[in-house]
Design a protein around this motif. Structure first.
Motif, PDB file in Angstrom:
ATOM      1  N   THR A  38       0.877  -1.180   0.000  1.00 43.46           N
ATOM      2  CA  THR A  38       0.000   0.000   0.000  1.00 43.46           C
ATOM      3  C   THR A  38       0.908   1.223   0.000  1.00 43.46           C
ATOM      4  OG1 THR A  38      -0.088   0.065   2.410  1.00 43.46           O
ATOM      5  CG2 THR A  38      -1.858  -1.124   1.302  1.00 43.46           C
ATOM      6  N   GLY A  39       0.388   2.334  -0.498  1.00 39.44           N
ATOM      7  CA  GLY A  39       1.249   3.511  -0.493  1.00 39.44           C
ATOM      8  C   GLY A  39       0.583   4.713  -1.118  1.00 39.44           C
ATOM      9  N   ASP A  40       1.362   5.806  -1.197  1.00 38.92           N
ATOM     10  CA  ASP A  40       0.878   7.007  -1.870  1.00 38.92           C
ATOM     11  C   ASP A  40       1.214   6.892  -3.355  1.00 38.92           C
ATOM     12  OD1 ASP A  40       3.596   7.584  -1.961  1.00 38.92           O
ATOM     13  OD2 ASP A  40       3.489   9.284  -0.600  1.00 38.92           O
ATOM     14  N   SER A  41       0.822   7.885  -4.119  1.00 43.92           N
ATOM     15  CA  SER A  41       0.997   7.795  -5.572  1.00 43.92           C
ATOM     16  C   SER A  41       2.471   7.609  -5.946  1.00 43.92           C
ATOM     17  CB  SER A  41       0.474   9.061  -6.245  1.00 43.92           C
ATOM     18  OG  SER A  41      -0.799   9.353  -5.800  1.00 43.92           O
ATOM     19  N   LEU A  42       3.357   8.304  -5.248  1.00 46.63           N
ATOM     20  CA  LEU A  42       4.786   8.222  -5.578  1.00 46.63           C
ATOM     21  C   LEU A  42       5.320   6.810  -5.295  1.00 46.63           C
ATOM     22  CD1 LEU A  42       7.448   9.512  -6.421  1.00 46.63           C
ATOM     23  CD2 LEU A  42       7.782  10.245  -4.066  1.00 46.63           C
ATOM     24  N   ALA A  43       5.042   6.295  -4.107  1.00 45.33           N
ATOM     25  CA  ALA A  43       5.553   4.972  -3.733  1.00 45.33           C
ATOM     26  C   ALA A  43       5.019   3.901  -4.677  1.00 45.33           C
ATOM     27  CB  ALA A  43       5.155   4.656  -2.298  1.00 45.33           C
ATOM     28  N   LEU A  44       3.751   3.995  -5.046  1.00 45.79           N
ATOM     29  CA  LEU A  44       3.176   2.960  -5.904  1.00 45.79           C
ATOM     30  C   LEU A  44       3.755   3.021  -7.318  1.00 45.79           C
ATOM     31  CD1 LEU A  44      -0.566   2.956  -4.711  1.00 45.79           C
ATOM     32  CD2 LEU A  44       1.261   1.417  -4.015  1.00 45.79           C
ATOM     33  N   SER A  45       4.009   4.240  -7.820  1.00 40.96           N
ATOM     34  CA  SER A  45       4.651   4.355  -9.150  1.00 40.96           C
ATOM     35  C   SER A  45       6.036   3.708  -9.111  1.00 40.96           C
ATOM     36  CB  SER A  45       4.873   5.814  -9.544  1.00 40.96           C
ATOM     37  OG  SER A  45       3.693   6.502  -9.590  1.00 40.96           O
ATOM     38  N   MET A  46       6.743   3.943  -8.017  1.00 43.95           N
ATOM     39  CA  MET A  46       8.099   3.379  -7.923  1.00 43.95           C
ATOM     40  C   MET A  46       8.052   1.854  -7.820  1.00 43.95           C
ATOM     41  SD  MET A  46       9.730   6.352  -5.590  1.00 43.95           S
ATOM     42  CE  MET A  46      11.298   5.609  -5.328  1.00 43.95           C
ATOM     43  N   GLU A  47       7.069   1.327  -7.096  1.00 40.82           N
ATOM     44  CA  GLU A  47       6.927  -0.135  -7.000  1.00 40.82           C
ATOM     45  C   GLU A  47       6.614  -0.728  -8.367  1.00 40.82           C
ATOM     46  OE1 GLU A  47       7.726  -2.009  -4.614  1.00 40.82           O
ATOM     47  OE2 GLU A  47       7.916  -0.512  -3.029  1.00 40.82           O
ATOM     48  N   ALA A  48       5.739  -0.051  -9.112  1.00 47.53           N
ATOM     49  CA  ALA A  48       5.377  -0.538 -10.446  1.00 47.53           C
ATOM     50  C   ALA A  48       6.610  -0.570 -11.344  1.00 47.53           C
ATOM     51  CB  ALA A  48       4.298   0.354 -11.047  1.00 47.53           C
ATOM     52  N   ALA A  49       7.476   0.445 -11.190  1.00 49.67           N
ATOM     53  CA  ALA A  49       8.665   0.525 -12.044  1.00 49.67           C
ATOM     54  C   ALA A  49       9.686  -0.561 -11.680  1.00 49.67           C
ATOM     55  CB  ALA A  49       9.295   1.907 -11.914  1.00 49.67           C
ATOM     56  N   ARG A  50       9.730  -0.935 -10.399  1.00 52.16           N
ATOM     57  CA  ARG A  50      10.821  -1.838  -9.985  1.00 52.16           C
ATOM     58  C   ARG A  50      10.434  -3.314  -9.899  1.00 52.16           C
ATOM     59  NH1 ARG A  50      10.525  -0.193  -4.119  1.00 52.16           N
ATOM     60  NH2 ARG A  50      11.643   1.667  -4.773  1.00 52.16           N
ATOM     61  N   THR A  51       9.149  -3.638  -9.894  1.00 55.27           N
ATOM     62  CA  THR A  51       8.767  -5.036  -9.670  1.00 55.27           C
ATOM     63  C   THR A  51       9.212  -5.953 -10.811  1.00 55.27           C
ATOM     64  OG1 THR A  51       6.968  -6.556  -9.190  1.00 55.27           O
ATOM     65  CG2 THR A  51       6.464  -4.779 -10.715  1.00 55.27           C
ATOM     66  N   ASP A  52       9.539  -7.213 -10.459  1.00 54.70           N
ATOM     67  CA  ASP A  52       9.823  -8.166 -11.538  1.00 54.70           C
ATOM     68  C   ASP A  52       8.623  -9.083 -11.797  1.00 54.70           C
ATOM     69  OD1 ASP A  52      10.003  -9.591  -9.264  1.00 54.70           O
ATOM     70  OD2 ASP A  52      12.141 -10.079  -9.433  1.00 54.70           O
ATOM     71  N   LYS A  53       7.491  -8.777 -11.156  1.00 60.94           N
ATOM     72  CA  LYS A  53       6.270  -9.558 -11.425  1.00 60.94           C
ATOM     73  C   LYS A  53       5.756  -9.231 -12.837  1.00 60.94           C
ATOM     74  CE  LYS A  53       5.351 -10.997  -7.087  1.00 60.94           C
ATOM     75  NZ  LYS A  53       5.274 -12.360  -6.651  1.00 60.94           N
ATOM     76  N   GLN A  54       5.032 -10.157 -13.416  1.00 58.03           N
ATOM     77  CA  GLN A  54       4.531  -9.980 -14.795  1.00 58.03           C
ATOM     78  C   GLN A  54       3.253  -9.165 -14.859  1.00 58.03           C
ATOM     79  OE1 GLN A  54       6.282 -10.935 -17.557  1.00 58.03           O
ATOM     80  NE2 GLN A  54       7.719 -11.180 -15.851  1.00 58.03           N
ATOM     81  N   VAL A  55       2.502  -9.186 -13.751  1.00 54.61           N
ATOM     82  CA  VAL A  55       1.171  -8.558 -13.738  1.00 54.61           C
ATOM     83  C   VAL A  55       1.086  -7.603 -12.546  1.00 54.61           C
ATOM     84  CG1 VAL A  55      -1.318  -9.035 -13.517  1.00 54.61           C
ATOM     85  CG2 VAL A  55       0.146 -10.632 -14.785  1.00 54.61           C
ATOM     86  N   ILE A  56       0.521  -6.412 -12.786  1.00 50.21           N
ATOM     87  CA  ILE A  56       0.284  -5.467 -11.692  1.00 50.21           C
ATOM     88  C   ILE A  56      -1.227  -5.268 -11.591  1.00 50.21           C
ATOM     89  CG2 ILE A  56       0.603  -3.080 -10.900  1.00 50.21           C
ATOM     90  CD1 ILE A  56       3.231  -3.112 -12.630  1.00 50.21           C
ATOM     91  N   VAL A  57      -1.782  -5.562 -10.434  1.00 52.88           N
ATOM     92  CA  VAL A  57      -3.206  -5.274 -10.208  1.00 52.88           C
ATOM     93  C   VAL A  57      -3.243  -3.974  -9.424  1.00 52.88           C
ATOM     94  CG1 VAL A  57      -5.395  -6.079  -9.251  1.00 52.88           C
ATOM     95  CG2 VAL A  57      -3.709  -7.741 -10.084  1.00 52.88           C
ATOM     96  N   PHE A  58      -3.749  -2.907 -10.063  1.00 55.27           N
ATOM     97  CA  PHE A  58      -3.695  -1.593  -9.435  1.00 55.27           C
ATOM     98  C   PHE A  58      -5.045  -1.265  -8.813  1.00 55.27           C
ATOM     99  CE2 PHE A  58      -0.317   1.681  -9.697  1.00 55.27           C
ATOM    100  CZ  PHE A  58      -0.785   2.387  -8.595  1.00 55.27           C
ATOM    101  N   CYS A  59      -5.090  -1.292  -7.492  1.00 52.11           N
ATOM    102  CA  CYS A  59      -6.320  -0.919  -6.785  1.00 52.11           C
ATOM    103  C   CYS A  59      -6.185   0.557  -6.438  1.00 52.11           C
ATOM    104  CB  CYS A  59      -6.496  -1.759  -5.526  1.00 52.11           C
ATOM    105  SG  CYS A  59      -6.437  -3.517  -5.883  1.00 52.11           S
ATOM    106  N   GLY A  60      -6.772   1.373  -7.296  1.00 50.27           N
ATOM    107  CA  GLY A  60      -6.654   2.818  -7.155  1.00 50.27           C
ATOM    108  C   GLY A  60      -7.538   3.426  -8.215  1.00 50.27           C
TER     109      GLY A  60
END
Ligand code: 13P
Ligand code: SF4
Length: 304
Positions: A38-60
């Motif tokens: 969970t996080g704010d807009s900045l933290a979540l953008s950074m997580e999306a950029a760094r993850t090695d998972k294939q799928v991002i489910v964005f609850c927002g």
């Protein structure tokens, strides 16, 4: 299926699909509880950029999923409710921004992440509520165009000696929060600290003891010795504040501080998204590439 069964199914499917579940701090309690991050807009953008998972489910809301799709085009980005938009982001269009730019030639455009990919593509650099002053400070220019939030814009301008041109957008949820709400809460809880999000009006912010992003409120509440906090942002933030500091009291000054869009997503929607691998958010390359430049510039600004 009851809620626990749905949540268990989501967790099992997330492993099978190699999915990361991200949730904004305003999401419903049960979604914050089940999310990987969970996080704010900045933290979540950074997580999306760094993850090695294939799928991002964005609850927002939509612009957040778009930011993930801009930063990680090789990933599948799912937004469980495609109708979860942000009215403030919709208040500025690329055409409108081009018109404002034509009135101030050569002046850089700093765009809040609460904006469409097409508007980001017309901008020079992005910011979030967590880094807005630092981002604008990092620019060598004496003049800046700040889009789309007039309240965040004026908050930034009050911290810097630059000429700022504003877009008159606003968040309808924070806009419903009034000076009268704050003064009543401060009368009822005279020993409380009032923390507010910069999307609040300048009049409300003038009464705040501390102004910060949603995640900034978590660290402030943990570090500050006060026992009572009046919370000037969307109600979803109360879940983690109360979980992390159960001995402290967190007061929402009005029930109008609820963003209907942030509350749309349900656990049923998340399960359906993982089962069907839709709705998917994508951004055409001709918009994604310039929009990514603006997000990358923001992410390169040194943080504290
Ligand atoms: P932050 O989480 O970046 O503080 O943003 C608040 C918001 O309104 C998101 O829609
Ligand atoms: Fe948009 Fe305001 Fe809702 Fe955030 S809280 S998503 S800025 S309408």
């Amino acid at each position: 299926m009851d809620q626990n069964e749905i949540i268990n199914k989501i967790k099992q499917l997330a492993v099978e699909r190699d999915a990361l579940i991200l949730a904004h701090n305003y999401q419903r309690d049960e979604i914050q509880e089940l999310a990987d991050i969970t996080g704010d807009s900045l933290a979540l953008s950074m997580e999306a950029a760094r993850t090695d998972k294939q799928v991002i489910v964005f609850c927002g809301v939509h612009f957040m999923a778009e930011s993930a799709a801009i930063l990680a085009p090789e990933k599948i980005v799912l937004l469980p409710r495609l109708d979860a938009g942000c009215p403030m982001a919709d208040m500025v269009t690329p055409e409108g921004l081009r018109e404002l730019k034509s009135k101030h030639p050569g002046v850089p455009v700093v765009t809040y992440v609460n904006s469409s990919a097409a508007v980001k593509a017309e901008s020079d650099i992005c910011c979030t509520s967590a880094n807005a002053v630092k981002v604008v400070e990092s620019l060598p220019d004496d003049e800046v165009i700040l889009v789309p939030d007039r309240n965040l814009g004026r908050y930034i301008a009050s911290h810097l000696n630059k000429t700022c041109y504003f877009w008159e957008g606003y968040c309808p949820t924070h806009d419903r929060f009034t000076v009268a709400d704050v003064t009543t809460a401060l009368q009822d809880y005279p020993d409380a600290v009032f923390m507010a999000h910069p999307e609040c009006s300048p009049e409300v912010l003038a009464l705040a003891h501390h102004i910060c992003s949603t995640s900034g409120m978590y660290s402030y509440a943990l570090e500050n010795p006060a026992q009572k906090f009046i919370v000037g942002t969307e109600a979803g933030i109360l879940y983690r504040l109360r979980k992390e500091s159960p001995e402290k009291e967190f007061i929402l000054p009005t029930s109008r501080l609820i963003c209907p869009n942030m509350k749309l997503t349900s656990v049923e929607d998340i399960l359906k998204a993982l089962q069907t691998m839709s709705p998917r958010v994508t951004v055409p390359e001709e918009i994604r590439i310039p929009a990514k430049v603006t997000l990358d510039r923001m992410l390169a600004v040194p943080r504290d």
